[in-house]
Enzyme design. Structure first.
Site, PDB file in Angstrom:
ATOM      1  N   ASN A  11     -15.319  20.487   5.743  1.00  0.00           N
ATOM      2  CA  ASN A  11     -14.382  20.273   6.852  1.00  0.00           C
ATOM      3  C   ASN A  11     -13.647  18.966   6.571  1.00  0.00           C
ATOM      4  O   ASN A  11     -14.215  17.891   6.732  1.00  0.00           O
ATOM      5  CB  ASN A  11     -15.163  20.192   8.168  1.00  0.00           C
ATOM      6  CG  ASN A  11     -14.280  19.757   9.329  1.00  0.00           C
ATOM      7  OD1 ASN A  11     -13.051  19.789   9.240  1.00  0.00           O
ATOM      8  ND2 ASN A  11     -14.905  19.334  10.429  1.00  0.00           N
ATOM      9  N   LYS A  13     -11.204  17.701   8.109  1.00  0.00           N
ATOM     10  CA  LYS A  13     -10.660  17.043   9.317  1.00  0.00           C
ATOM     11  C   LYS A  13      -9.194  16.656   9.077  1.00  0.00           C
ATOM     12  O   LYS A  13      -8.504  17.367   8.354  1.00  0.00           O
ATOM     13  CB  LYS A  13     -11.500  15.827   9.688  1.00  0.00           C
ATOM     14  CG  LYS A  13     -12.992  16.135   9.706  1.00  0.00           C
ATOM     15  CD  LYS A  13     -13.803  14.987  10.217  1.00  0.00           C
ATOM     16  CE  LYS A  13     -15.278  15.301  10.039  1.00  0.00           C
ATOM     17  NZ  LYS A  13     -16.091  14.860  11.131  1.00  0.00           N
ATOM     18  N   HIS A 100     -15.466  22.944  17.341  1.00  0.00           N
ATOM     19  CA  HIS A 100     -15.968  21.684  16.765  1.00  0.00           C
ATOM     20  C   HIS A 100     -16.030  20.617  17.860  1.00  0.00           C
ATOM     21  O   HIS A 100     -15.138  20.542  18.720  1.00  0.00           O
ATOM     22  CB  HIS A 100     -15.049  21.225  15.630  1.00  0.00           C
ATOM     23  CG  HIS A 100     -15.661  20.129  14.813  1.00  0.00           C
ATOM     24  ND1 HIS A 100     -15.689  18.828  15.247  1.00  0.00           N
ATOM     25  CD2 HIS A 100     -16.291  20.151  13.615  1.00  0.00           C
ATOM     26  CE1 HIS A 100     -16.314  18.084  14.338  1.00  0.00           C
ATOM     27  NE2 HIS A 100     -16.690  18.867  13.335  1.00  0.00           N
ATOM     28  N   GLU A 102     -15.386  17.573  17.894  1.00  0.00           N
ATOM     29  CA  GLU A 102     -14.246  16.652  17.987  1.00  0.00           C
ATOM     30  C   GLU A 102     -13.141  17.269  18.848  1.00  0.00           C
ATOM     31  O   GLU A 102     -12.365  16.541  19.465  1.00  0.00           O
ATOM     32  CB  GLU A 102     -13.744  16.273  16.583  1.00  0.00           C
ATOM     33  CG  GLU A 102     -14.673  15.243  15.944  1.00  0.00           C
ATOM     34  CD  GLU A 102     -14.627  15.186  14.429  1.00  0.00           C
ATOM     35  OE1 GLU A 102     -13.752  15.806  13.813  1.00  0.00           O
ATOM     36  OE2 GLU A 102     -15.522  14.518  13.862  1.00  0.00           O
ATOM     37  N   GLU A 169     -24.281  21.697  14.948  1.00  0.00           N
ATOM     38  CA  GLU A 169     -23.839  20.348  14.612  1.00  0.00           C
ATOM     39  C   GLU A 169     -24.163  19.410  15.773  1.00  0.00           C
ATOM     40  O   GLU A 169     -23.358  19.292  16.721  1.00  0.00           O
ATOM     41  CB  GLU A 169     -22.324  20.334  14.377  1.00  0.00           C
ATOM     42  CG  GLU A 169     -21.869  21.162  13.201  1.00  0.00           C
ATOM     43  CD  GLU A 169     -20.623  20.550  12.554  1.00  0.00           C
ATOM     44  OE1 GLU A 169     -20.690  20.247  11.363  1.00  0.00           O
ATOM     45  OE2 GLU A 169     -19.617  20.356  13.244  1.00  0.00           O
ATOM     46  N   GLY A 175     -20.908  12.150  11.313  1.00  0.00           N
ATOM     47  CA  GLY A 175     -20.325  10.903  10.821  1.00  0.00           C
ATOM     48  C   GLY A 175     -21.157   9.668  11.092  1.00  0.00           C
ATOM     49  O   GLY A 175     -20.652   8.548  11.044  1.00  0.00           O
ATOM     50  N   SER A 213     -23.648  14.707   8.876  1.00  0.00           N
ATOM     51  CA  SER A 213     -24.046  13.680   7.907  1.00  0.00           C
ATOM     52  C   SER A 213     -24.781  14.211   6.677  1.00  0.00           C
ATOM     53  O   SER A 213     -25.646  13.514   6.122  1.00  0.00           O
ATOM     54  CB  SER A 213     -24.886  12.591   8.596  1.00  0.00           C
ATOM     55  OG  SER A 213     -24.103  11.897   9.532  1.00  0.00           O
TER      56      SER A 213
HETATM   57  C1  PEP Z   1     -18.224  17.775  10.700  1.00  0.00           C
HETATM   58  O1  PEP Z   1     -17.326  17.091  11.177  1.00  0.00           O
HETATM   59  O2  PEP Z   1     -18.225  19.019  10.835  1.00  0.00           O
HETATM   60  C2  PEP Z   1     -19.305  17.090   9.972  1.00  0.00           C
HETATM   61  C3  PEP Z   1     -20.386  17.763   9.672  1.00  0.00           C
HETATM   62  O3  PEP Z   1     -19.054  15.790   9.660  1.00  0.00           O
HETATM   63  P1  PEP Z   1     -19.967  14.809   8.769  1.00  0.00           P
HETATM   64  O4  PEP Z   1     -20.531  15.605   7.626  1.00  0.00           O
HETATM   65  O5  PEP Z   1     -19.018  13.759   8.297  1.00  0.00           O
HETATM   66  O6  PEP Z   1     -21.038  14.289   9.652  1.00  0.00           O
END
Ligand code: PEP
Length: 252
Positions: A11, A13, A100, A102, A169, A175, A213
């Site tokens: 992803n 972003k 998601h 976000e 998630e 992040g 992460s």
């Molecule tokens: C995401 O935004 O879907 C995600 C898993 O981010 P990160 O791996 O940076 O935590």
């Protein structure tokens, strides 16, 4: 090591430009070289502006491209600044991330996500449906009730299960370099799969990814969890080296 199909989905972003084809190219080459070693599916969900360009530039495709969101409206319409599932499909997307955190944090409700899923399934896109609890919800012991609500108020019996991949998630993990305890993760994955089966009234076991992460160092911790069908990878997918190392280390 299991021979079950595993997904490695990036992803990006709101990162990347035309020069980022370099990253796609290297991951695609890796996909080609390692194609016979393990059963895996590599997908990169990139900004909408890049889908068509990347799709055209890739000759032999050992990866698939995806989008990260869409407008819920099924066809064209007066929605300034928006892009629908049809347009993304035409641009070359095969997958789409929906729900998601976000976007949920920007006000996207379960009802809106449901409409987006209906629209994406209508256009035969593979939906990566994200669910997860915030840190506050976790410490209040509300993880399962939040996940249940996200699943029950979004999914329906009529949905084509073969086109939906769940992604757990935890919001507090995205992040932050923090990942769930492995035992907790096993239980949560089991809970989500059961809720999904109950909601869609199916016996078939759904596919589920973990996201939050994931990096080349911690990926080995997850390889013992048989019930995970792959990973949704944010930050680390914007580097070809890190993304490839995650896959290599997973199968080590
Ligand atoms: C995401 O935004 O879907 C995600 C898993 O981010 P990160 O791996 O940076 O935590």
């Amino acid at each position: 090591m299991t021979n079950k199909l595993k997904y490695f989905i990036g992803n990006w972003k709101m990162f990347g430009d035309f020069g980022s084809f370099n990253i796609i190219h290297k991951i695609n080459q890796f996909g080609y070289k390692s194609r016979k070693l393990n059963k895996k599916k590599i997908v990169l969900c990139v900004p909408n502006t890049l889908i068509h360009f990347f799709k055209k530039k890739l000759r032999l495709k050992h990866i698939s491209l995806g989008a990260q969101n869409c407008h819920p409206h099924k066809s064209y319409g007066p929605f300034t600044g928006s892009v629908n599932a049809l347009m993304l499909k035409k641009a070359g997307a095969e997958y789409i991330i929906l729900g998601h955190s976000e976007n949920r944090l920007e006000g996207e409700t379960n009802q809106i996500i449901k409409k987006k899923i209906i629209s994406a399934l209508d256009k035969k896109l593979n939906v990566i449906f994200c669910v997860g609890e915030t840190h506050k919800e976790k410490i209040k012991g509300r993880t399962f009730s939040i996940l249940r609500k996200q699943i029950r108020s979004t999914l329906e019996k009529k949905f084509n299960i073969n086109k939906i991949i769940l992604a757990y998630e935890p919001v507090w993990s995205i992040g932050t370099n923090r990942i769930p305890k492995i035992n907790e993760l096993i239980n949560t994955i089991k809970f989500i799969k059961n809720e999904f089966k109950k909601t869609l009234k199916i016996k078939k076991i759904p596919k589920i990814l973990y996201g939050g992460s994931v990096n080349p160092k911690n990926i080995r911790l997850f390889s013992s969890i048989r019930d995970i069908d792959g990973f949704l990878i944010g930050g680390a997918s914007q580097s070809s080296k890190k993304f490839i190392d995650i896959i290599k280390n997973y199968y080590k």
